[in-house]
Design an enzyme around this catalytic site. Structure first.
Site, PDB file in Angstrom:
ATOM      1  N   GLU A  86       0.849  -1.188   0.000  1.00 56.49           N
ATOM      2  CA  GLU A  86       0.000   0.000   0.000  1.00 56.49           C
ATOM      3  C   GLU A  86       0.884   1.236   0.000  1.00 56.49           C
ATOM      4  O   GLU A  86       1.749   1.392   0.866  1.00 56.49           O
ATOM      5  CB  GLU A  86      -0.946   0.034   1.198  1.00 56.49           C
ATOM      6  CG  GLU A  86      -1.832   1.278   1.189  1.00 56.49           C
ATOM      7  CD  GLU A  86      -3.019   1.212   2.135  1.00 56.49           C
ATOM      8  OE1 GLU A  86      -3.450   2.267   2.608  1.00 56.49           O
ATOM      9  OE2 GLU A  86      -3.518   0.089   2.392  1.00 56.49           O
ATOM     10  N   GLU A 111       4.878   5.230   3.395  1.00 60.92           N
ATOM     11  CA  GLU A 111       4.351   6.554   3.740  1.00 60.92           C
ATOM     12  C   GLU A 111       5.526   7.483   4.034  1.00 60.92           C
ATOM     13  O   GLU A 111       6.453   7.089   4.741  1.00 60.92           O
ATOM     14  CB  GLU A 111       3.430   6.456   4.964  1.00 60.92           C
ATOM     15  CG  GLU A 111       2.854   7.764   5.450  1.00 60.92           C
ATOM     16  CD  GLU A 111       2.087   8.497   4.364  1.00 60.92           C
ATOM     17  OE1 GLU A 111       2.552   9.576   3.963  1.00 60.92           O
ATOM     18  OE2 GLU A 111       1.037   7.977   3.915  1.00 60.92           O
ATOM     19  N   ASP A 138      10.484   7.411  -0.484  1.00 62.54           N
ATOM     20  CA  ASP A 138       9.743   7.616  -1.728  1.00 62.54           C
ATOM     21  C   ASP A 138       9.431   6.282  -2.397  1.00 62.54           C
ATOM     22  O   ASP A 138      10.311   5.441  -2.587  1.00 62.54           O
ATOM     23  CB  ASP A 138      10.556   8.502  -2.677  1.00 62.54           C
ATOM     24  CG  ASP A 138       9.894   8.658  -4.021  1.00 62.54           C
ATOM     25  OD1 ASP A 138       8.708   9.014  -4.057  1.00 62.54           O
ATOM     26  OD2 ASP A 138      10.552   8.393  -5.045  1.00 62.54           O
ATOM     27  N   ASP A 161      -3.030  12.030  -3.443  1.00 60.76           N
ATOM     28  CA  ASP A 161      -3.178  13.461  -3.714  1.00 60.76           C
ATOM     29  C   ASP A 161      -3.655  13.649  -5.151  1.00 60.76           C
ATOM     30  O   ASP A 161      -2.991  13.217  -6.088  1.00 60.76           O
ATOM     31  CB  ASP A 161      -1.832  14.163  -3.513  1.00 60.76           C
ATOM     32  CG  ASP A 161      -1.967  15.673  -3.448  1.00 60.76           C
ATOM     33  OD1 ASP A 161      -2.850  16.216  -4.149  1.00 60.76           O
ATOM     34  OD2 ASP A 161      -1.192  16.314  -2.718  1.00 60.76           O
ATOM     35  N   LYS A 165      -5.155  21.131  -9.941  1.00 60.71           N
ATOM     36  CA  LYS A 165      -4.886  22.030 -11.061  1.00 60.71           C
ATOM     37  C   LYS A 165      -4.313  21.262 -12.246  1.00 60.71           C
ATOM     38  O   LYS A 165      -3.464  20.393 -12.092  1.00 60.71           O
ATOM     39  CB  LYS A 165      -3.923  23.129 -10.630  1.00 60.71           C
ATOM     40  CG  LYS A 165      -4.489  24.064  -9.562  1.00 60.71           C
ATOM     41  CD  LYS A 165      -3.485  25.144  -9.197  1.00 60.71           C
ATOM     42  CE  LYS A 165      -4.053  26.079  -8.132  1.00 60.71           C
ATOM     43  NZ  LYS A 165      -3.081  27.138  -7.759  1.00 60.71           N
ATOM     44  N   ASP A 197     -11.766  10.082  -4.231  1.00 61.96           N
ATOM     45  CA  ASP A 197     -13.035  10.794  -4.086  1.00 61.96           C
ATOM     46  C   ASP A 197     -13.090  12.016  -5.000  1.00 61.96           C
ATOM     47  O   ASP A 197     -13.913  12.900  -4.801  1.00 61.96           O
ATOM     48  CB  ASP A 197     -13.288  11.192  -2.623  1.00 61.96           C
ATOM     49  CG  ASP A 197     -12.203  12.095  -2.057  1.00 61.96           C
ATOM     50  OD1 ASP A 197     -11.175  12.279  -2.740  1.00 61.96           O
ATOM     51  OD2 ASP A 197     -12.374  12.619  -0.944  1.00 61.96           O
ATOM     52  N   PHE A 236     -10.544   9.774   4.783  1.00 65.95           N
ATOM     53  CA  PHE A 236     -10.638  10.545   3.548  1.00 65.95           C
ATOM     54  C   PHE A 236     -11.975  10.297   2.855  1.00 65.95           C
ATOM     55  O   PHE A 236     -12.572  11.205   2.287  1.00 65.95           O
ATOM     56  CB  PHE A 236      -9.469  10.188   2.619  1.00 65.95           C
ATOM     57  CG  PHE A 236      -8.154  10.714   3.093  1.00 65.95           C
ATOM     58  CD1 PHE A 236      -7.784  12.033   2.862  1.00 65.95           C
ATOM     59  CD2 PHE A 236      -7.278   9.905   3.785  1.00 65.95           C
ATOM     60  CE1 PHE A 236      -6.570  12.527   3.309  1.00 65.95           C
ATOM     61  CE2 PHE A 236      -6.061  10.386   4.243  1.00 65.95           C
ATOM     62  CZ  PHE A 236      -5.709  11.699   4.000  1.00 65.95           C
ATOM     63  N   GLU A 237     -12.438   9.057   2.922  1.00 65.61           N
ATOM     64  CA  GLU A 237     -13.732   8.735   2.330  1.00 65.61           C
ATOM     65  C   GLU A 237     -14.858   9.410   3.104  1.00 65.61           C
ATOM     66  O   GLU A 237     -15.805   9.944   2.514  1.00 65.61           O
ATOM     67  CB  GLU A 237     -13.925   7.220   2.314  1.00 65.61           C
ATOM     68  CG  GLU A 237     -15.125   6.763   1.510  1.00 65.61           C
ATOM     69  CD  GLU A 237     -15.070   5.290   1.189  1.00 65.61           C
ATOM     70  OE1 GLU A 237     -15.984   4.806   0.503  1.00 65.61           O
ATOM     71  OE2 GLU A 237     -14.112   4.617   1.618  1.00 65.61           O
TER      72      GLU A 237
END
EC number: 2.1.1.33
Length: 255
Positions: A86, A111, A138, A161, A165, A197, A236-237
């Site tokens: 993940e 992470e 990373d 993320d 833009k 989302d 986040f959901e």
């Protein structure tokens, strides 16, 4: 070992050092090194004492470091169970819950935000989870240097993320080269599970996955699937629901 005595109060701990050493890189579409860049906003933040203690005391078991050779997963986990990677697990609660609910799988979380790493380790310790390892580095470099081809049972990417833009869309982690790399790392029958989302990012994910070779969409409508029961509802959901956003899950299998 205690980290609360006066002698160590003013010394940088492992967690402090880790917070300052996250590096990332960007590569061209052909996979060549380009320059240092981020597909995320590096919010190292301030580690709470709780998070710091979790990292200092339990990194030896849960933590893995970047290396220039593939990880030996059977040696790391002590078994030959499939490894699910993940990327970007946030505070790690859903990742720990999945590891707890699926002891027949090994989980590897990446992470770069150290407060999230500390929180994830603390929760894993609280729940007694043993089939989980954590990397604070990373993901691009980990995939390139540390993950052997055909060694992963699955890839999870939940609510990355979206880089709203248009001029920043190139920073989105889901790009053709990324998906091609993940596909190479998967075993036959391995899965890619993404969720977002943001509808525009969902469309972008779908377009990239549809163009990738060697993958099969499991959606009956050839696009998205309902949230499966095995994916925990993330913060986040929940935030997306409060903002009136939909949530889109994509689930592909390597043929």
């Amino acid at each position: 070992m205690s980290f609360n005595n006066q002698e160590s109060e003013n010394l940088p701990t492992f967690a402090d050092q880790k917070r300052k050493t996250v590096e990332v890189a960007e590569f061209t579409a052909e996979g060549r090194y380009k320059r240092k860049v981020r597909s995320f906003v590096l919010r190292t933040g301030r580690l709470s004492e709780f998070q710091k203690n979790a990292m200092n005391q339990h990194w030896g078991f849960y933590g893995l470091e970047h290396q220039n050779q593939p990880f030996d997963f059977p040696a790391i986990y002590g078994n030959n169970n499939p490894v699910v990677l993940e990327i970007g697990f946030g505070m790690g609660h859903s990742l720990v819950d999945m590891a707890l609910q699926n002891p027949e799988r090994n989980y590897l979380g990446i992470e770069v935000h150290t407060p999230g790493v500390g929180a994830c380790i603390a929760y894993a310790v609280e729940k007694g989870v043993k089939n989980l390892r954590i990397i604070c580095h990373d993901a691009t470099e980990i995939l390139r240097d540390c993950i052997a081809d055909h060694s992963l049972g699955g890839l999870q990417l939940f609510f990355p993320d979206p880089w709203h833009k248009a001029k920043h869309h190139k920073r989105r982690i889901v790009q053709p080269q990324f998906v091609n790399t993940i596909t190479q790392k998967l075993t036959t029958g391995g899965f890619i599970h993404m969720a977002t989302d943001w509808e525009n990012y969902a469309e972008h994910m779908l377009a990239v996955l549809q163009q990738a070779e060697g993958l099969q969409n499991t959606s009956a409508t050839h696009d998205y699937i309902p949230r499966p029961d095995f994916r925990p509802l993330t913060k986040f959901e929940q935030r997306g629901h409060r903002l009136g956003h939909g949530v889109w899950d994509l689930y592909y299998i390597k043929k």
